[in-house]
Write an enzyme that holds these catalytic residues in place. Sequence first.
Site, PDB file in Angstrom:
ATOM      1  N   ASP A 192      15.101  76.474  10.052  1.00  0.00           N
ATOM      2  CA  ASP A 192      14.096  75.413  10.091  1.00  0.00           C
ATOM      3  C   ASP A 192      13.267  75.461  11.372  1.00  0.00           C
ATOM      4  O   ASP A 192      13.713  75.956  12.409  1.00  0.00           O
ATOM      5  CB  ASP A 192      14.768  74.046   9.982  1.00  0.00           C
ATOM      6  CG  ASP A 192      15.519  73.863   8.679  1.00  0.00           C
ATOM      7  OD1 ASP A 192      15.161  74.531   7.701  1.00  0.00           O
ATOM      8  OD2 ASP A 192      16.461  73.051   8.654  1.00  0.00           O
ATOM      9  N   LYS A 193      12.086  74.876  11.292  1.00  0.00           N
ATOM     10  CA  LYS A 193      11.175  74.824  12.436  1.00  0.00           C
ATOM     11  C   LYS A 193      11.885  74.318  13.687  1.00  0.00           C
ATOM     12  O   LYS A 193      11.771  74.904  14.762  1.00  0.00           O
ATOM     13  CB  LYS A 193       9.983  73.934  12.101  1.00  0.00           C
ATOM     14  CG  LYS A 193       9.059  73.662  13.279  1.00  0.00           C
ATOM     15  CD  LYS A 193       7.967  72.663  12.922  1.00  0.00           C
ATOM     16  CE  LYS A 193       7.119  72.315  14.135  1.00  0.00           C
ATOM     17  NZ  LYS A 193       6.072  71.302  13.825  1.00  0.00           N
TER      18      LYS A 193
END
Length: 348
Positions: free
Chosen positions: A144-145
């Site tokens: 994830d970011k």
Amino acid sequence: MGSTLVSFRIAADPPPRLDKALARDVPEEAALSRTRLARLIAEGAVQVNGAAATDPKARVAGGDRIDIAVPQAEDSHIAPENIALSVVFEDDDLIVIDKPAGMVVHPAPGSPGGTLVNALLHHCGDSLSGVGGAKRPGIVHRIDKDTSGLLVVAKSDRAHHGLAAQFEKHSVERYYRAVVYGVPDASDPRLRGMRGVSFESGNIMKITTGLARHRTDRQKQAVVFDGGRHAVTRARVMQAFGTPPAVSLVECWLETGRTHQIRVHMAHAGHGLIGDPVYGGRRKLPLRALPPSALEAVSGFSRQALHAAVLGFDHPVLGENLRFEAPLPADMAHLLTCLGADTSRTDA
């Protein structure tokens, strides 16, 4: 644009369809995936015994001669960007990156630039030999970011196929560090009665559920027990903090790799990640649970406290086993220091 000719003959007892026969018999060194072969058939780049074959369902026989004109890799439509990268390992076929929190892996609506792929296109330049027909890095997994840590990316088609196969077989070693609310423990009667949660020897919590898109919020994942994608996460407590313990550093490892898997599973078990704005459920800890500085650090942590710390796999071309470790990033290290962690154990 030039092309490379790949020629071979269909072996005995081929599958009944051209596309399946090509996938079985195409030389390994050609590094042509089933998806790429299907595209080449549709583009008229495949000949059977000298005649163009554009029907993937066409029948072939043992001994048929196959000629495939594979176009040279095209430049990617994604723009290279000069973004600094923390490179852990790199050779002609792959690169391992320690991704910082805040960086998106691949361009998407809302994140058209500033991504890991943009950075890799600049960093790798002409060393990208082409993945799927384009000079681009081969993304075989993502984090994830706002999760930091290790990612392996293919630089060639042959590496892309080999790495993808390992991720599909779930043979890649992936360990994460997470800071969570509470302390998962086999003695907790709440957990002993929770569907999908069990404990293995060594007080290892095992979470086994399906994961699917949330019914009302399509950006979220949700635990399901009827359908969804099979997902298994294991977690063990490395250190606990507070009197009584209110927060813990856990090590999580994946048997499967689904979107948001650790975040969703730990929240399902009632031990959401500190700082997770989607699944963590920002709790208000009792004032006496931790020292004031620790409470402030927990409440002020601005992302999910999750770090991909260990990544191990077999080199898809050379065959040797590779294993990499990335130390905790500064923000998580600071959080643990405020909690009073024994820093000699945070990367154990």
